[in-house]
Design a protein around this motif. Structure first.
Motif, short mmCIF file in Angstrom:
data_model
loop_
_atom_site.label_atom_id
_atom_site.label_comp_id
_atom_site.label_asym_id
_atom_site.label_seq_id
_atom_site.Cartn_x
_atom_site.Cartn_y
_atom_site.Cartn_z
N LEU A 187 5.51 20.64 3.52
CA LEU A 187 5.17 19.79 2.35
C LEU A 187 4.45 20.61 1.28
O LEU A 187 4.72 20.46 0.08
CB LEU A 187 4.31 18.61 2.79
N ARG A 207 6.83 -0.11 -1.10
CA ARG A 207 5.71 0.83 -0.91
C ARG A 207 5.96 2.12 -1.67
O ARG A 207 7.09 2.61 -1.74
CB ARG A 207 5.57 1.20 0.57
N GLY A 208 4.87 2.69 -2.18
CA GLY A 208 4.96 4.00 -2.80
C GLY A 208 4.78 5.07 -1.74
O GLY A 208 4.31 4.79 -0.63
N VAL A 209 5.15 6.30 -2.07
CA VAL A 209 5.02 7.43 -1.14
C VAL A 209 4.32 8.56 -1.88
O VAL A 209 4.83 9.06 -2.90
CB VAL A 209 6.42 7.91 -0.66
N ASN A 210 3.14 8.95 -1.38
CA ASN A 210 2.34 9.97 -2.06
C ASN A 210 2.45 11.30 -1.33
O ASN A 210 2.00 11.43 -0.19
CB ASN A 210 0.87 9.51 -2.10
N LEU A 263 5.56 10.61 10.23
CA LEU A 263 6.93 10.10 10.26
C LEU A 263 7.94 11.25 10.32
O LEU A 263 8.92 11.19 11.08
CB LEU A 263 7.21 9.24 9.01
N LEU A 264 7.70 12.29 9.54
CA LEU A 264 8.62 13.43 9.53
C LEU A 264 8.60 14.13 10.89
O LEU A 264 9.64 14.54 11.42
CB LEU A 264 8.26 14.41 8.42
N THR A 272 5.87 28.49 7.31
CA THR A 272 6.29 28.81 8.68
C THR A 272 7.62 28.14 9.02
O THR A 272 8.10 28.21 10.14
CB THR A 272 5.22 28.31 9.68
N ILE A 273 8.20 27.50 8.01
CA ILE A 273 9.43 26.72 8.22
C ILE A 273 10.66 27.54 7.83
O ILE A 273 10.68 28.17 6.77
CB ILE A 273 9.39 25.43 7.35
N GLU A 322 3.51 22.30 11.16
CA GLU A 322 4.71 22.83 10.50
C GLU A 322 5.17 21.90 9.38
O GLU A 322 5.60 22.35 8.32
CB GLU A 322 5.84 23.01 11.53
N VAL A 323 5.05 20.61 9.62
CA VAL A 323 5.44 19.64 8.58
C VAL A 323 4.53 19.79 7.37
O VAL A 323 4.99 19.79 6.23
CB VAL A 323 5.40 18.19 9.13
N LEU A 369 14.28 18.63 7.11
CA LEU A 369 13.10 17.90 6.64
C LEU A 369 13.37 17.21 5.31
O LEU A 369 12.87 16.11 5.07
CB LEU A 369 11.90 18.85 6.53
N GLU A 419 0.41 10.07 6.83
CA GLU A 419 1.37 9.13 7.44
C GLU A 419 2.80 9.67 7.29
O GLU A 419 3.64 9.53 8.18
CB GLU A 419 1.30 7.76 6.75
N ILE A 420 3.06 10.28 6.13
CA ILE A 420 4.39 10.86 5.90
C ILE A 420 4.63 11.99 6.90
O ILE A 420 5.73 12.10 7.49
CB ILE A 420 4.52 11.41 4.47
N ALA A 455 0.83 -1.20 0.00
CA ALA A 455 0.00 0.00 0.00
C ALA A 455 0.87 1.26 0.00
O ALA A 455 1.93 1.28 0.62
CB ALA A 455 -0.91 0.00 1.23
N THR A 456 0.41 2.28 -0.69
CA THR A 456 1.15 3.54 -0.78
C THR A 456 1.00 4.35 0.50
O THR A 456 -0.10 4.48 1.04
CB THR A 456 0.63 4.37 -1.97
N LEU A 457 2.10 4.88 0.95
CA LEU A 457 2.09 5.73 2.15
C LEU A 457 1.49 7.08 1.76
O LEU A 457 1.94 7.72 0.81
CB LEU A 457 3.55 5.92 2.60
N GLN A 458 0.47 7.52 2.52
CA GLN A 458 -0.19 8.79 2.17
C GLN A 458 0.41 9.96 2.95
O GLN A 458 1.18 9.78 3.89
CB GLN A 458 -1.70 8.68 2.44
N THR A 459 0.01 11.16 2.54
CA THR A 459 0.62 12.39 3.07
C THR A 459 0.53 12.47 4.59
O THR A 459 1.49 12.89 5.25
CB THR A 459 -0.05 13.62 2.42
N ARG A 461 10.69 12.44 13.43
CA ARG A 461 12.14 12.49 13.21
C ARG A 461 12.73 13.90 13.37
O ARG A 461 13.92 14.10 13.16
CB ARG A 461 12.47 11.98 11.81
#
Lengths: 131, 134
Positions: free
Chosen positions: A54, B71-74, A38-39, B46-47, A49-50, B55, A34-35, A28-32, A42
């Motif tokens: 993006l 896995r893909g990343v969208n 994760l960001l 704001t970054i 802010e993340v 990031l 979830e990203i 399954a593709t990781l969606q925004t 880390r």
């Protein structure tokens, strides 16, 4: 670890001799969202802010690519504007109208490419696909 | 804003109509470095540029780790990074093994937002180049 299955492909120029290839089984593709989680985990930044990052990142790439700039992103790769154009016999016929498509190419960093050389593979228990 | 192109002349020796052909080729107006991209993000969000740099590295790790898992990343507004395989074929299904996987590549498919922006961007001939022979 990447899972793969086997795919049968028929060459239209040689229909009597199909070939069989490994084919990736995509997870399954990781969606925004979830990203962003994760960001956030880390860094010391919060999720809003993340998200702001993006969105600004997408805007920056869009702006630069449509202004014919190549975009380098450390840790990720390079985005390059690209066109697809048809060839003509006479120079006088070569105009902007011969450009069929405008797009973007992506090349990952050398570090990422090297890292991916050590990826392991596992055969999935699926039937052979025919295409 | 525009996709800039130059005129190129090339000898084509294959296909139904070989010979000397002319076509448009992409011209880059320059390269925006990672640092410059961070500065753009600093102005548009704001970054700070320094946080954007961190990031980017974290994002690269996230993309790479997920590619390694198939896995893909969208990334909304930008596009999808997904793993793909460069492979060689065999005559029978039973002969296919891991050794037929030559390379893992990373595909990028732009989002509908980015695709629309690219489609709507005008094209312009470069004033820097005369006809190029390749």
């Amino acid at each position: 670890m990447i899972q793969y299955t086997v795919e049968k492909r028929i060459n239209p120029m040689d229909k009597l001799n199909p070939k069989f290839y490994p084919k990736i089984v995509r997870a399954a593709t990781l969606q925004t969202d979830e990203i962003a989680n994760l960001l956030q985990s880390r860094t010391t930044l919060d999720k809003s802010e993340v998200y702001s990052f993006l969105k600004a990142f997408a805007n920056a790439v869009q702006f630069l690519i449509t202004h014919s700039y190549t975009v380098e992103v450390e840790g990720l790769g390079i985005f390059t504007p690209a066109i697809k154009a048809k060839a003509v016999d006479d120079l006088g016929d070569l105009t902007a109208k011969t450009i069929l498509k405008k797009g973007v190419n992506f090349r990952p960093t050398a570090k990422m490419t090297t890292r991916h050389k050590s990826i392991g593979f596992e055969k999935a228990n699926l039937d052979v696909e025919h295409i | 804003m525009a996709y800039i192109y130059k005129k190129v002349k090339k000898k084509i020796s294959v296909g139904k109509n070989p010979g000397e052909k002319y076509f448009a080729a992409m011209v880059s107006e320059g390269k925006a470095s990672s640092k410059q991209v961070c500065e753009l993000i600093d102005k548009d969000s704001t970054i700070s540029a320094a946080d954007a740099e961190l990031l980017f590295r974290a994002l690269g790790e996230v993309v790479s780790e997920n590619i390694e898992m198939g896995r893909g990343v969208n990334l909304e507004g930008l596009g999808v990074f997904s793993p793909n395989l460069k492979t060689q074929g065999q005559s029978t299904a039973d002969e296919v093994t891991v050794d037929d996987i030559k390379k893992v590549t990373v595909n990028f498919r732009p989002s509908s937002t980015l695709r629309k922006a690219m489609e709507q961007a005008p094209v312009k001939e470069s004033s820097r180049f005369n006809l190029m022979h390749v």
